[in-house]
Design an enzyme around this catalytic site. Structure first.
Site, mmCIF file in Angstrom:
data_model
loop_
_atom_site.group_PDB
_atom_site.id
_atom_site.type_symbol
_atom_site.label_atom_id
_atom_site.label_comp_id
_atom_site.label_asym_id
_atom_site.label_seq_id
_atom_site.Cartn_x
_atom_site.Cartn_y
_atom_site.Cartn_z
ATOM 1 N N GLU A 168 -25.119 -11.011 -37.354
ATOM 2 C CA GLU A 168 -24.948 -12.819 -37.591
ATOM 3 C C GLU A 168 -25.014 -12.994 -39.163
ATOM 4 O O GLU A 168 -24.305 -13.803 -39.573
ATOM 5 C CB GLU A 168 -25.694 -13.588 -36.656
ATOM 6 C CG GLU A 168 -25.635 -13.296 -35.132
ATOM 7 C CD GLU A 168 -26.756 -14.188 -34.494
ATOM 8 O OE1 GLU A 168 -26.410 -14.344 -33.319
ATOM 9 O OE2 GLU A 168 -27.779 -14.226 -34.807
ATOM 10 N N SER B 70 -22.840 -15.138 -31.701
ATOM 11 C CA SER B 70 -23.350 -14.723 -30.219
ATOM 12 C C SER B 70 -24.187 -15.833 -29.765
ATOM 13 O O SER B 70 -24.387 -16.755 -30.365
ATOM 14 C CB SER B 70 -24.477 -13.666 -30.806
ATOM 15 O OG SER B 70 -23.940 -12.669 -31.506
ATOM 16 N N GLY C 110 -31.227 -13.942 -29.295
ATOM 17 C CA GLY C 110 -30.669 -12.843 -28.896
ATOM 18 C C GLY C 110 -30.827 -11.628 -29.667
ATOM 19 O O GLY C 110 -30.018 -10.594 -29.239
ATOM 20 N N GLY D 189 -31.594 -15.623 -33.841
ATOM 21 C CA GLY D 189 -32.173 -14.286 -33.362
ATOM 22 C C GLY D 189 -32.693 -14.340 -32.059
ATOM 23 O O GLY D 189 -33.448 -13.469 -31.752
ATOM 24 N N SER E 116 -25.149 -18.330 -26.030
ATOM 25 C CA SER E 116 -24.234 -18.936 -25.159
ATOM 26 C C SER E 116 -23.258 -19.980 -25.493
ATOM 27 O O SER E 116 -21.949 -19.970 -24.852
ATOM 28 C CB SER E 116 -25.317 -19.936 -24.187
ATOM 29 O OG SER E 116 -26.151 -20.771 -24.719
ATOM 30 N N ASP F 26 -20.966 -19.820 -35.209
ATOM 31 C CA ASP F 26 -22.083 -19.454 -34.462
ATOM 32 C C ASP F 26 -23.001 -20.273 -34.333
ATOM 33 O O ASP F 26 -23.042 -21.445 -34.764
ATOM 34 C CB ASP F 26 -22.922 -18.101 -35.365
ATOM 35 C CG ASP F 26 -23.675 -17.185 -34.574
ATOM 36 O OD1 ASP F 26 -23.612 -17.270 -33.225
ATOM 37 O OD2 ASP F 26 -23.941 -16.161 -35.188
ATOM 38 N N GLY F 27 -23.978 -20.163 -33.206
ATOM 39 C CA GLY F 27 -24.959 -20.909 -32.844
ATOM 40 C C GLY F 27 -26.105 -20.709 -33.540
ATOM 41 O O GLY F 27 -26.140 -20.070 -34.533
ATOM 42 N N ALA F 28 -27.183 -21.463 -33.338
ATOM 43 C CA ALA F 28 -28.570 -21.541 -33.823
ATOM 44 C C ALA F 28 -29.551 -21.894 -32.942
ATOM 45 O O ALA F 28 -29.287 -22.582 -31.875
ATOM 46 C CB ALA F 28 -28.568 -22.450 -35.084
#
Length: 237
Positions: A109, A30, A103, A101, A32, A87-89
Site C-alpha cells: 500500500e 485494500s 489487513g 495495515g 472493506s 485506498d482506505g485507512a
C-alpha cells in the site's frame, strides 16, 4: 458491520471512483472500503462508462477481486507511473497522517501510494481521530527471523508490542511478502509521526511500518446526515 457504516462506505467509494478518468493507471487499495471502490470501478468498466484503465493492486485479495471483475492489471514494476491511488485507512489525523495495515498489506500500500501522482484516502467517519495510535495499534512488518529482536527494541522505545496472531489458522499472521506483523501501542499515542516512522524503519529487521506520513492528497469521508449517506471532502488542518 452496521447498515449505517455500509452506507457510508458505499457513498465514499462511489465518490472516489468518480475521480477516475479514461486511460488512467489506478492504484487499487485494500480493505472493506477499497473493495467497494474496486467493485464500483469494475461496474463502470463493464457498463462502458470508463475505458483504458489499468489497475495496480496493493494486496493479493485486491488482485483476486479485480481479476474477477475484469479490471486489467499490471504489477508495480511494469508501470511507469500511477495517476491516482485510492485506498482506505485505519486512522486519519487532522494533518492527513495515517495509520494503515489492519489487513497487513501496508508495505505494498505504501509503495503504491508513494508512486501515485495523487493519493486519495477513503474512510467512514469512524476512522477520524485527533491523535494517532490511541485507538488503533501501529503495524510493523518484520522479517520472521528478527521479530523477537525488533519487539525488544520497540519495547525499549516505551511501547507495548504484540505479535499479530491469525484468527482462522494456527500461528501468526503471514503477510503477502512472507513476513510477520508486530502491533505496537505507544502510551499517549503518536505525537510526531514523521520522526517515529523513520526511527522504526531504521531498526534492523523491520521492512516497513504502517505510518503513512505526508502521502495523502485528499481524504473523502463517508457520513450519514439526517438519514442520508453523503461524502465530505475533509479539510487538512
Amino acid at each position: 458491520m452496521s447498515d449505517l457504516q455500509d452506507r457510508m462506505k458505499e457513498a465514499v467509494a462511489t465518490a472516489a471512483v468518480d475521480q477516475i478518468r479514461d486511460g488512467m493507471v489506478v492504484g487499487l487499495g485494500s480493505g472493506s472500503t477499497a473493495a467497494l471502490m474496486i467493485r464500483a470501478l469494475g461496474h463502470k468498466l463493464q457498463q462502458g462508462e470508463l475505458s483504458g484503465i489499468v489497475g495496480v493492486t496493493t494486496s493479493f485479495q485486491g488482485e483476486v477481486l479485480a481479476a474477477e471483475l475484469g479490471i486489467p492489471l499490471q504489477t508495480l514494476n511494469a508501470v511507469q507511473r500511477i495517476d491516482l491511488a485510492i485506498d482506505g485507512a485505519d486512522e486519519v489525523d487532522p494533518g492527513f497522517q495515517l495509520i494503515k495495515g489492519g489487513g497487513a498489506c501496508h508495505v505494498q500500500e505504501k509503495l503504491v501510494a508513494r508512486r501515485a501522482d495523487r493519493f486519495v484516502v477513503v474512510v467512514d467517519a469512524t476512522k477520524l481521530v485527533e491523535r494517532l495510535n490511541l485507538g488503533f495499534l501501529l503495524p510493523v512488518e518484520v522479517l520472521p527471523g528478527a521479530w523477537r529482536q525488533v519487539r525488544d527494541e520497540l519495547t525499549a522505545m516505551g511501547s507495548r508490542v504484540e505479535l499479530r496472531m491469525a484468527v482462522r489458522k494456527a500461528g501468526p499472521v503471514v503477510t503477502d511478502q512472507g513476513n510477520l506483523v508486530l502491533d505496537v501501542a505507544f502510551d499517549g499515542g503518536i505525537g510526531d509521526p514523521a520522526a517515529l516512522e523513520a526511527r522504526i524503519n531504521n531498526i534492523p529487521g523491520v521492512l516497513e511500518n504502517g505510518l503513512f506520513v505526508n502521502l495523502a492528497d485528499q481524504v473523502l469521508v463517508g457520513e450519514v446526515v439526517d438519514g442520508a449517506a453523503g461524502v465530505r471532502d475533509l479539510a487538512r488542518r
